[in-house]
Design an enzyme around this catalytic site. Structure first.
Site, PDB file in Angstrom:
ATOM      1  N   ILE A 140       3.848 -10.360  -8.613  1.00  0.00           N
ATOM      2  CA  ILE A 140       2.519 -10.912  -8.330  1.00  0.00           C
ATOM      3  C   ILE A 140       1.556  -9.740  -8.470  1.00  0.00           C
ATOM      4  CG2 ILE A 140       1.046 -12.064  -6.633  1.00  0.00           C
ATOM      5  CD1 ILE A 140       3.627 -13.325  -5.514  1.00  0.00           C
ATOM      6  N   HIS A 143      -2.238  -9.313  -6.519  1.00  0.00           N
ATOM      7  CA  HIS A 143      -2.439  -8.953  -5.116  1.00  0.00           C
ATOM      8  C   HIS A 143      -1.481  -7.816  -4.769  1.00  0.00           C
ATOM      9  CE1 HIS A 143      -3.849 -10.605  -1.018  1.00  0.00           C
ATOM     10  NE2 HIS A 143      -3.359  -9.390  -0.820  1.00  0.00           N
ATOM     11  N   LEU A 144      -2.059  -6.685  -4.482  1.00  0.00           N
ATOM     12  CA  LEU A 144      -1.297  -5.484  -4.143  1.00  0.00           C
ATOM     13  C   LEU A 144      -0.315  -5.746  -3.003  1.00  0.00           C
ATOM     14  CD1 LEU A 144      -1.379  -2.206  -4.451  1.00  0.00           C
ATOM     15  CD2 LEU A 144      -2.573  -2.375  -2.277  1.00  0.00           C
ATOM     16  N   HIS A 145       0.870  -5.185  -3.120  1.00  0.00           N
ATOM     17  CA  HIS A 145       1.851  -5.254  -2.034  1.00  0.00           C
ATOM     18  C   HIS A 145       2.822  -4.086  -2.202  1.00  0.00           C
ATOM     19  CE1 HIS A 145       3.263  -7.724  -5.405  1.00  0.00           C
ATOM     20  NE2 HIS A 145       4.497  -7.424  -5.039  1.00  0.00           N
ATOM     21  N   GLN A 146       3.174  -3.494  -1.083  1.00  0.00           N
ATOM     22  CA  GLN A 146       4.118  -2.374  -1.091  1.00  0.00           C
ATOM     23  C   GLN A 146       5.465  -2.834  -0.544  1.00  0.00           C
ATOM     24  OE1 GLN A 146       3.563   1.917  -0.777  1.00  0.00           O
ATOM     25  NE2 GLN A 146       3.856   1.588   1.405  1.00  0.00           N
TER      26      GLN A 146
END
Length: 187
Positions: A140, A143-146
């Site tokens: 995805i 939308h940034l996600h770590q």
């Protein structure tokens, strides 16, 4: 032609017949593989799961902890049990788009995630990182996600290496409850 299993080498095993292999079916992964529910735009109304998760209960959204600017959530398609993500509430695609407060809270939540995973499951190590852009492997990208992936000695065995199958010993709801209970208390 279907035959029952015997030890005679000349006998053929037909489709659906027992063949001494145990199979672990993971049909839920097909949604991820085929790209189902990928966002079409930049918000919850456009299918972004990271924008819609905050409106759900913690249990329904698999949210472990919420901060002012970010939240921690279990990955629906985990590499290992306890695989979670730290996600900003604000819909941004690139790490450089985070403001200083978001960057600081994302870093603090990553540390909290590591502490909770060590406390709850005795993780020996971690893979931590973000894939920036679809070409870098972001499922995805909008939308940034770590990712915070707990690791244990010997957790890579023949199943993922040869069989491309990961065996997870706990349901996601149970993992969420365990990690939420182990999350460090907010001051």
């Amino acid at each position: 032609m279907l035959h029952s299993m015997t030890t005679e080498p000349e006998q053929q095993i037909g489709v659906g017949s027992p063949d001494a292999f145990q199979r672990l079916w993971t049909p839920h992964r097909m949604a991820y593989i085929q790209g189902e529910n990928k966002p079409s735009g930049s918000g919850a109304e456009d299918g972004c799961p990271f924008c819609s998760i905050p409106s759900k209960s913690d249990e329904d959204g698999l949210v472990i902890a919420r901060g002012e600017r970010v939240y921690a959530v279990l990955n629906l398609y985990p590499y290992n049990g306890g695989h979670l993500m730290v996600v900003p509430f604000r819909h941004v695609a690139d790490y450089t788009e985070l403001d200083e407060a978001e960057t600081a809270e994302l870093a603090a939540f990553t540390k909290h995630a590591m502490a909770a995973l060590r406390r709850a499951s005795g993780a020996h190590g971690f893979n931590i990182g973000m894939n920036q852009g679809a070409v870098a492997g972001a499922g995805i990208a909008a939308h940034l996600h770590q990712h915070v992936v707990p690791r244990w000695g010997g957790d890579t065995n023949f199943m993922p290496v040869v069989g491309h199958t990961k065996v997870l010993p706990q349901l996601l709801g149970d993992t969420r409850a365990m990690l939420a209970a182990a999350w460090p208390a907010r001051p």
